[in-house]
Design an enzyme around this catalytic site. Structure first.
Site, short mmCIF file in Angstrom:
data_model
loop_
_atom_site.label_atom_id
_atom_site.label_comp_id
_atom_site.label_asym_id
_atom_site.label_seq_id
_atom_site.Cartn_x
_atom_site.Cartn_y
_atom_site.Cartn_z
N ASP B 108 0.87 -1.18 0.00
CA ASP B 108 0.00 0.00 0.00
C ASP B 108 0.90 1.22 0.00
OD1 ASP B 108 -2.04 2.00 0.62
OD2 ASP B 108 -3.27 0.30 1.29
N TRP B 144 -6.91 32.60 -14.37
CA TRP B 144 -6.34 31.58 -13.46
C TRP B 144 -4.98 32.01 -12.96
CZ3 TRP B 144 -2.15 28.08 -13.32
CH2 TRP B 144 -1.30 28.11 -14.42
N SER B 172 -3.41 19.68 0.26
CA SER B 172 -3.68 18.35 -0.27
C SER B 172 -2.53 17.86 -1.14
CB SER B 172 -4.99 18.38 -1.06
OG SER B 172 -5.07 17.28 -1.90
N SER B 173 -2.06 18.74 -2.02
CA SER B 173 -0.97 18.34 -2.92
C SER B 173 0.29 18.01 -2.14
CB SER B 173 -0.63 19.46 -3.90
OG SER B 173 -1.67 19.65 -4.79
N HIS B 256 5.65 27.99 -13.42
CA HIS B 256 6.30 27.18 -14.45
C HIS B 256 6.58 25.75 -13.99
CE1 HIS B 256 7.85 26.21 -18.25
NE2 HIS B 256 8.77 25.52 -17.60
N GLU B 258 4.83 24.22 -12.02
CA GLU B 258 3.48 23.65 -12.04
C GLU B 258 3.15 23.03 -13.39
OE1 GLU B 258 1.06 23.02 -10.02
OE2 GLU B 258 -0.58 22.69 -11.45
N TYR B 260 5.11 21.67 -15.39
CA TYR B 260 5.81 20.39 -15.50
C TYR B 260 5.25 19.36 -14.54
CZ TYR B 260 8.56 22.10 -19.14
OH TYR B 260 8.90 22.59 -20.36
N SER B 271 5.74 6.39 -21.42
CA SER B 271 6.92 5.52 -21.44
C SER B 271 6.57 4.09 -21.01
CB SER B 271 8.01 6.06 -20.50
OG SER B 271 8.33 7.37 -20.88
N THR B 331 13.56 17.78 -23.56
CA THR B 331 12.24 17.42 -24.08
C THR B 331 12.40 16.68 -25.40
OG1 THR B 331 11.45 19.46 -23.07
CG2 THR B 331 9.93 18.31 -24.53
N LYS B 334 13.38 13.09 -24.93
CA LYS B 334 12.25 12.20 -24.61
C LYS B 334 11.52 11.77 -25.87
CE LYS B 334 11.59 12.11 -20.47
NZ LYS B 334 11.01 11.73 -19.25
N ARG B 453 -6.13 37.00 -26.00
CA ARG B 453 -6.87 36.00 -25.24
C ARG B 453 -7.75 36.69 -24.20
NH1 ARG B 453 -2.28 33.53 -21.12
NH2 ARG B 453 -4.05 32.32 -20.39
C1 HEM Z 1 9.43 22.75 -24.89
C2 HEM Z 1 8.85 23.01 -23.78
C3 HEM Z 1 8.11 24.31 -23.48
C4 HEM Z 1 8.51 25.60 -23.71
C5 HEM Z 1 9.80 26.06 -24.33
C6 HEM Z 1 7.43 26.45 -23.23
C7 HEM Z 1 7.44 27.82 -23.28
C8 HEM Z 1 6.40 28.63 -22.87
C9 HEM Z 1 6.43 30.06 -22.88
C10 HEM Z 1 7.61 30.92 -23.32
C11 HEM Z 1 5.22 30.50 -22.42
C12 HEM Z 1 4.78 31.94 -22.21
C13 HEM Z 1 4.13 32.45 -23.41
C14 HEM Z 1 3.53 33.79 -23.20
O1 HEM Z 1 2.68 33.95 -22.31
O2 HEM Z 1 3.89 34.71 -23.98
C15 HEM Z 1 4.42 29.35 -22.14
C16 HEM Z 1 3.13 29.40 -21.66
C17 HEM Z 1 2.48 28.32 -21.12
N1 HEM Z 1 2.92 27.01 -21.15
FE1 HEM Z 1 4.64 26.35 -22.03
N2 HEM Z 1 6.43 25.68 -22.74
C18 HEM Z 1 6.80 24.37 -22.86
C19 HEM Z 1 6.08 23.29 -22.45
C20 HEM Z 1 4.92 23.36 -21.70
C21 HEM Z 1 4.32 22.24 -21.03
C22 HEM Z 1 4.85 20.83 -21.03
C23 HEM Z 1 3.20 22.70 -20.40
C24 HEM Z 1 2.16 21.99 -19.56
C25 HEM Z 1 1.87 20.76 -19.59
C26 HEM Z 1 3.11 24.11 -20.70
C27 HEM Z 1 2.09 24.90 -20.24
C28 HEM Z 1 2.02 26.25 -20.44
C29 HEM Z 1 0.96 27.08 -19.95
C30 HEM Z 1 -0.25 26.62 -19.11
C31 HEM Z 1 1.22 28.38 -20.39
C32 HEM Z 1 0.35 29.63 -20.26
C33 HEM Z 1 0.12 30.15 -18.94
C34 HEM Z 1 -0.79 31.34 -19.00
O3 HEM Z 1 -0.34 32.43 -19.37
O4 HEM Z 1 -1.99 31.20 -18.69
N3 HEM Z 1 4.17 24.47 -21.48
N4 HEM Z 1 5.16 28.21 -22.42
CU LIG Z 2 6.53 28.36 -18.44
#
Ligand code: HEM
Ligand SMILES: [Cu+2]
Ligand SMILES: [Cu+2]
Lengths: 380, 533
Positions: B108, B144, B172-173, B256, B258, B260, B271, B331, B334, B453
């Site tokens: 468990d 958010w 919780s987390s 950020h 978060e 990941y 995987s 990345t 992977k 947006r």
């Molecule tokens: C190669 C990998 C990644 C790079 C280089 C990257 C880069 C970025 C950058 C530069 C932004 C900001 C854009 C802006 O607001 O002008 C962004 C926003 C965001 N990314 Fe990524 N990202 C990557 C992967 C991911 C992954 C894996 C997730 C989640 C599973 C993710 C979720 C988000 C979210 C939620 C936002 C927007 C947040 C918001 O403003 O509400 N990103 N990303």
């Molecule tokens: Cu980020």
């Protein structure tokens, strides 16, 4: 669905997306090239990274598709036994790093150019308000400095689908920002309340307007025209309704426009600067009151309680004058009483306050000079 | 579940679950708690989904038709919060609960009672958050990311409830992560060294550390808001000498990592699935572990890439640009490893594999747009437009959410003892796949063309693609009812699953009977050959 069928679906779907993208105008689906040297460089940078992603995408997804076609159990593929290959793994770590470095070079130089504009020819302070923009044409000589607000003019009927929507739906304002072409125009961006963001896509300019901070950005526009943008940071209810319209005009036209604006500003400056008599204030105050305030507080000052309080005998209008000035300048958040400091000039505000304190049976007997109000409005 | 009860009926002391509702309230069993988390997450997924459909309905055409801007902002805010904290994160905790003990050969979780608390405070947190919709002044409406001062000086009164709800979610987390870490570090079967652990366990171990590191930062952030709102401080209030940009630094220092937190466990799931259906060992196991660890490390030092437009000095912009670009390297490793695992395999395409392959392709598309967003000058044009919305939905929906669905199809036979209906599963996949792409791909276009947006209405030039996106959203949304149907149908019966379930499956969980017994491994397994294939 059998497997070949699934693949056909996949291919059909992706070609649908690609062809629908291609048939629409390119400008509807891609970044704009814009009208400044910087915006052109940003566009090129965007196309380079996009191209790199497409090439890597074709290689990676292509390998996957080949693998999905050739290495299927259904056609008798036997699985190989490898699960490590140090050389390969080093290779696909090093190659991306090299690609990234080659991308970083033009990105860095473009950013450098954006951050080093040199001396500006025109300085304009851009202030975000919920939910309009205010433009102040800065000048060392306060007589020549002027400002005005710029807000959406799209009628509610268009927004609520009663009237047909016109071309510049949601992107039209009463008083556009006016700048000269071929000149470096510096924007000093700030905010009076929450965070906004000043964005003109055609200039590749986006800068957050943050209360308490002034951040610089700039543009040098080469083609006369009208350029439209929108607030880009969520700023509350009407975030979607505070567009930015910039008119880039020839130097001559700009000079004429600015001369006219300065004359107006100088006139106001004169009015605000002089010493007013009580009677002058009362006379002007009555005019302003009936034009602006009477709809709510009523011409006789009795208001419409409980929605709109009476000013006759009101604690604020007969109390210490500073409280009275505060509510007229800054309004009262969450009520219909707006911040008139944004809408009226100092002379109008001083006179309407003086009027309210000495009309409708109020008899405080004091007054406030436009000069004093002006000092408060421009931050002491 | 009744089958589970019978399994252990004959044990000499009572190991089975209680009866009725109290079984779920009082349970300390990792499987029951996993089930609770997964159902909770699904309910939140549908709740957040309904909100998304309100948003997409309003955006179906230009003009205001269905909701007013004020309510529109409440919908975007609540949708984001519920999907992130209510749907994606609990889903992964649910998977961790179900799978980690079975994968490492433990009976468990290590801290069963804390496990119970960490789940049961969640429904209260979300009930409180949702109740703000009915309060005077409305629900939180500041996005958010709740940037101050919109979320402090200018917020509706319900913000206090929002803050409290966030605190509970954080607690919780943190409890959940402590449990995962303690379990993985202490309860592994003899012989299961760290480098023999399945990648899902590895990714969760790293995720749990990320959670413990950043949830307190989020808690600090909302506490500062609380102080500003109620106790007269001015952390974020410029008029009082505070700094609104400080809010963003603190938020994204949490934010950020978060993102990941929401993708690393998905890497683990994929995987596990790809090697099974390629009938070939995972390529580059060790490099997968190192890549995950480097992504986790890098995720702490790139936060300001969300803030390129706030007016950071050029040296800061450059640093955050280079650091962000670096994330693309692990990345990429992977993705290449998954492709190499498929290469020369002997593949079949059951539903979990379809979701996993779609994950690799569509997540990579999200990674590409992420790389584009990292380029500062270009980000000035992309930032706060629909291009960003497209980016994070590609990594979160066909990324995180698809991986959860893949996981459910993959392990459901082990959990219930029954096979799901493959034809229905594939139909669900194709509907979701088409729906997701119709919804989010056109968002790249309108974003590039200039649509900001978080707006309830837009210029006519954006009309066509918004209409396509709205249609896609409804297709995707309603397809999830099919998912619900398939899962319920499988729980209630169906073809009996074998213990191994999948021909190519490896890992300790497949050595247990299907359905898995109430207590996973009462004696530690010894056959570590099973470990990572
Ligand atoms: C190669 C990998 C990644 C790079 C280089 C990257 C880069 C970025 C950058 C530069 C932004 C900001 C854009 C802006 O607001 O002008 C962004 C926003 C965001 N990314 Fe990524 N990202 C990557 C992967 C991911 C992954 C894996 C997730 C989640 C599973 C993710 C979720 C988000 C979210 C939620 C936002 C927007 C947040 C918001 O403003 O509400 N990103 N990303
Ligand atoms: Cu980020
Ligand atoms: Cu705004």
């Amino acid at each position: 669905m059998d497997k070949a069928g699934q693949l056909k679906w996949l291919v059909a779907l992706s070609s649908l997306l690609v062809s629908s993208a291609a048939s629409a105008g390119w400008s509807d689906i891609n970044m704009r090239q814009g009208v400044t040297e910087i915006s052109h460089r940003v566009y090129e940078l965007h196309m380079i990274i996009f191209g790199v992603c497409v090439v890597i995408g074709i290689l990676v997804f292509g390998t996957m598709i080949v693998s999905m076609l050739m290495h299927r159990k259904s056609i008798g593929a036997k699985s190989a036994d490898f699960h490590d290959n140090t050389k390969l793994e080093i290779l696909w770590t090093i190659i991306p790093i090299i690609i990234l470095i080659t991308l970083a070079v033009p990105a860095t130089s473009t950013l450098n150019a954006m951050y080093n504009p040199g001396e500006a020819d025109v300085n304009i302070q851009v202030t975000g308000h919920q939910w309009k923009w205010q433009y102040t044409y800065l000048n060392d000589d306060p007589r020549k400095q002027f400002k005005y607000t710029s807000s959406l003019v799209t009628p509610q009927d268009e927004i609520h689908n009663v009237a047909a929507k016109r071309e510049h739906y949601l992107l039209d304002v009463d008083n556009p920002l006016v700048i000269p072409v071929h000149k470096k125009v510096k924007f000093l961006v700030t905010s009076a309340d929450v965070i906004h963001s000043f964005w003109v896509p055609d200039f590749a300019v986006k800068k957050d307007a943050i209360p308490g901070f002034v951040h610089e950005t700039w543009a040098q526009v080469d083609e006369p025209g009208v350029y439209r943008g929108q607030c880009a940071e969520l700023c509350g209810k009407d975030h979607g309704f505070m567009p930015i319209v910039v008119r880039a005009v020839s130097q001559n036209e700009y000079d004429d426009w600015i001369a006219k604006k300065r004359d107006e500003a100088a006139a106001v400056y004169e009015i605000v600067g002089k010493e007013w008599t009580h009677d002058e204030l009362m006379q002007k105050g009555e005019e302003v009151y009936n034009r602006v305030c009477a709809t709510c507080h009523q011409p006789n000052g009795q208001g419409l309680p409980p929605a709109f309080p009476a000013l006759a005998g009101s604690a604020i209008a007969t109390g210490p004058i500073q409280g009275h000035i505060d509510i007229v300048l800054h309004g009262k958040a969450g009520t219909a009483m707006q911040a008139f400091g944004q809408q009226l000039n100092a002379a109008e505000i001083a006179s309407v306050i003086t009027y309210e304190r000495n009309a409708f049976g109020n008899n405080v007997g004091d007054m406030v000079q436009p000069k004093e109000i002006n000092a408060m409005m421009t931050g002491e | 579940m009744s089958a589970v009860i019978e399994e252990h009926h004959h044990d000499d002391h009572h190991h089975g679950p209680d009866k009725g509702i109290m079984r779920w309230v009082l349970t300390t069993n990792h499987k029951d708690i996993g089930t609770l988390y997964l159902w909770f997450s699904f309910i939140m997924f549908l709740t957040g989904g309904v909100m998304a459909l309100v948003i997409r309905s309003e955006l179906f055409q230009p003009g205001l038709q269905i909701v007013e801007p004020e309510f529109f902002n409440q919908m975007t805010t609540m949708h984001g919060l519920i999907m992130v904290f209510g749907a994606v994160m609990p889903a992964f905790v649910g998977l961790a609960n179900w799978l980690v003990p079975m994968m490492i050969g433990a009976p468990d979780m290590a801290l069963p009672r804390m496990n119970n608390y960490s789940f049961w405070i969640l429904p209260f947190a979300f009930a409180m958050l949702l109740s703000t919709l009915f309060m005077e002044g409305g629900a939180p409406n500041f996005g958010w990311t709740f940037y101050a001062p919109l979320s402090t000086t200018y917020a509706p009164p319900s913000v206090t409830f929002f803050i409290f709800a966030v605190h509970i979610m954080g607690a919780s987390s943190i409890m959940g992560s402590i449990n995962v870490i303690v379990t993985i570090l202490n309860l592994r079967a003899p012989g299961m060294t760290l480098m023999k652990m399945p990648l899902f366990v590895w990714t969760w171990l790293i995720t749990a550390y990320l959670l413990i590191a950043v949830m307190p930062v989020l808690a600090g952030c909302v506490t500062m808001m609380l102080m500003d709102i109620h106790f007269g401080t001015s952390f974020f209030n410029a008029a009082g000498g505070g700094d609104p940009v400080l809010f963003q630094h603190v938020f994204w220092f949490f934010g950020h990592p978060e993102v990941y937190i929401m993708i690393l466990p998905a890497f683990g799931v994929v995987s596990a699935i790809i090697p099974t259906f390629a009938r070939k060992r995972l390529f580059g196991y060790a490099s997968m572990v190192y890549a995950t660890a480097s992504i986790a490390f890098l995720s702490f030092i790139v936060w300001a890439h969300h803030m390129f437009t706030v007016g950071i000095p050029i040296s800061g912009e450059l640093y955050f640009m280079y650091a962000t670009m670096l994330i693309a390297v692990p990345t990429g490793v992977k993705v290449f490893n998954w492709v190499a695992t498929m290469w020369q395999g002997s593949m079949t395409f059951e539903t979990p594999m379809l979701f996993a392959i779609a994950f690799v392709i569509l997540f990579t598309i999200g990674g590409f747009s992420g790389l584009m967003l990292a380029i500062v000058p270009a980000d000035f044009q992309y930032h706060d437009t629909y291009f960003v919305v497209a980016h994070f939905h590609y990594v979160l929906v066909p990324g995180s959410v698809f991986s959860v669905m893949a996981a459910v199809y993959y392990w459901l036979p082990k959990w219930t003892g029954n096979m799901y209906n493959e034809a229905l599963g594939k139909t669900h996949f194709w509907l979701s796949f088409i729906g997701v792409n119709l919804t989010f791909f056109p968002m790249h276009f309108v974003g590039l063309a200039g649509m900001p947006r978080r707006i309830p209405d837009y210029n006519l030039q954006f009309a066509d693609y918004n209409m396509i996106a709205s249609c896609g959203a409804f297709l995707f949304g309603f397809s999830q009812l099919l998912f619900l149907f398939i899962v319920i149908k499988t729980i209630r019966g169906g073809k009996k699953a074998t213990d191994r379930v999948w021909e190519g499956a490896h890992g300790l969980e497949w050595t247990l009977p299907s359905p898995a017994p109430y207590h996973s491994f009462t004696t530690p397994p010894t056959n570590m050959e099973e470990a990572h294939g």
